[in-house]
Scaffold this motif. Structure first.
Motif, mmCIF file in Angstrom:
data_model
loop_
_atom_site.group_PDB
_atom_site.id
_atom_site.type_symbol
_atom_site.label_atom_id
_atom_site.label_comp_id
_atom_site.label_asym_id
_atom_site.label_seq_id
_atom_site.Cartn_x
_atom_site.Cartn_y
_atom_site.Cartn_z
ATOM 1 N N CYS A 44 0.843 -1.199 0.000
ATOM 2 C CA CYS A 44 0.000 0.000 0.000
ATOM 3 C C CYS A 44 0.881 1.252 0.000
ATOM 4 O O CYS A 44 1.847 1.347 0.762
ATOM 5 N N ALA A 46 0.191 4.111 1.112
ATOM 6 C CA ALA A 46 0.023 4.900 2.330
ATOM 7 C C ALA A 46 0.675 4.240 3.542
ATOM 8 O O ALA A 46 1.372 4.898 4.306
ATOM 9 N N CYS A 47 0.461 2.919 3.739
ATOM 10 C CA CYS A 47 0.978 2.275 4.956
ATOM 11 C C CYS A 47 2.065 1.243 4.679
ATOM 12 O O CYS A 47 2.682 0.725 5.598
ATOM 13 N N CYS A 84 -5.954 -1.903 -0.266
ATOM 14 C CA CYS A 84 -5.562 -1.974 1.150
ATOM 15 C C CYS A 84 -6.827 -2.014 2.006
ATOM 16 O O CYS A 84 -7.783 -1.305 1.737
ATOM 17 N N HIS A 87 -6.712 1.606 3.588
ATOM 18 C CA HIS A 87 -6.663 2.783 2.713
ATOM 19 C C HIS A 87 -7.400 2.628 1.388
ATOM 20 O O HIS A 87 -7.372 3.535 0.559
HETATM 21 ZN ZN LIG Z 1 -2.734 0.949 3.567
#
Ligand SMILES: [Zn+2]
Length: 214
Positions: A44, A46-47, A84, A87
């Motif tokens: 992902c 974002a994470c 995700c 997300h």
């Molecule tokens: Zn994520």
């Protein structure tokens, strides 16, 4: 030294496979086709957690890397999307750049450092980027720095700068540690309230240790 290792070193990329390097005859740019190593794929943006692949996204895209002499270098790679659990559907993370950045990590870091050391016009000419890009890069680098370590430790002499971007409509207040030259804090805004947010974050004890403000 193998060619791939040589290119990885030169491009300043980690956990990345360099598939090919070509000179684009039309633009005079060096384009390196890359891909993340297996362990870095399908994460992902974002994470960075591993997620199922969703689709191919908008196809291949490019990231600007630091120049080699006067030659501009771009990395080019597929930019698939993953799904995700937290997300949602997002562009997969790449090891050479921050999420949603069009520049490599080294490029971002050099621009952020220059912003603490030199003038606006020097950065835009040297790095060949627009001033609004500098604002966006500083914001991203700062978001990362904040997560990584106590940026306020041992702070005694600081410099405060206001940077305007988006044709002077947006401002960033930046605080620099004069001893290390490091960007220690940044936030949108240019007024007293913005700066008070910094001293609030610093806390009364560490604020008392500040001996110089410029
Ligand atoms: Zn994520």
């Amino acid at each position: 030294m193998q060619n791939s290792t040589l290119w990885r070193t030169l491009l300043g990329v980690d956990k990345t496979i360099v598939e090919a390097v070509d000179l684009d005859a039309d633009t005079g740019m060096l384009v390196a086709s890359v891909r993340p190593t297996a362990s870095m794929r399908n994460r992902c943006g974002a994470c960075r957690k591993r997620c199922p692949r969703y689709d191919a996204g908008d196809g291949r895209r490019r990231w600007r890397s630091l120049d080699a002499g006067s030659v501009q270098i771009h990395l080019e790679a597929a930019a698939p999307r993953v799904s995700c659990r937290v997300h949602g559907v997002t562009v997969a993370a790449v090891p050479w750049a921050r999420h949603q950045s069009g520049h490599t990590l080294f490029f971002d870091d050099q621009v952020a450092w220059l912003a603490t050391q030199t003038s606006k016009s020097a950065i835009t000419v040297l790095m060949r980027i627009a001033w609004r890009t500098v604002g966006a890069i500083i914001t991203r680098v700062w978001a990362d720095t904040e997560k990584q370590f106590d940026q306020f430790a041992g702070l005694t002499r600081i410099g405060i700068d206001e940077i305007s971007y988006k044709r002077g409509h947006k401002y960033l207040t930046c605080v620099v540690d004069h001893d290390s030259g490091r960007l220690v804090w940044a936030a949108p805004g240019q007024d007293k309230a913005t700066l008070e947010t910094f001293f609030d974050a610093l806390g009364p004890e560490r604020s008392a240790l500040i001996t110089h403000v410029s």
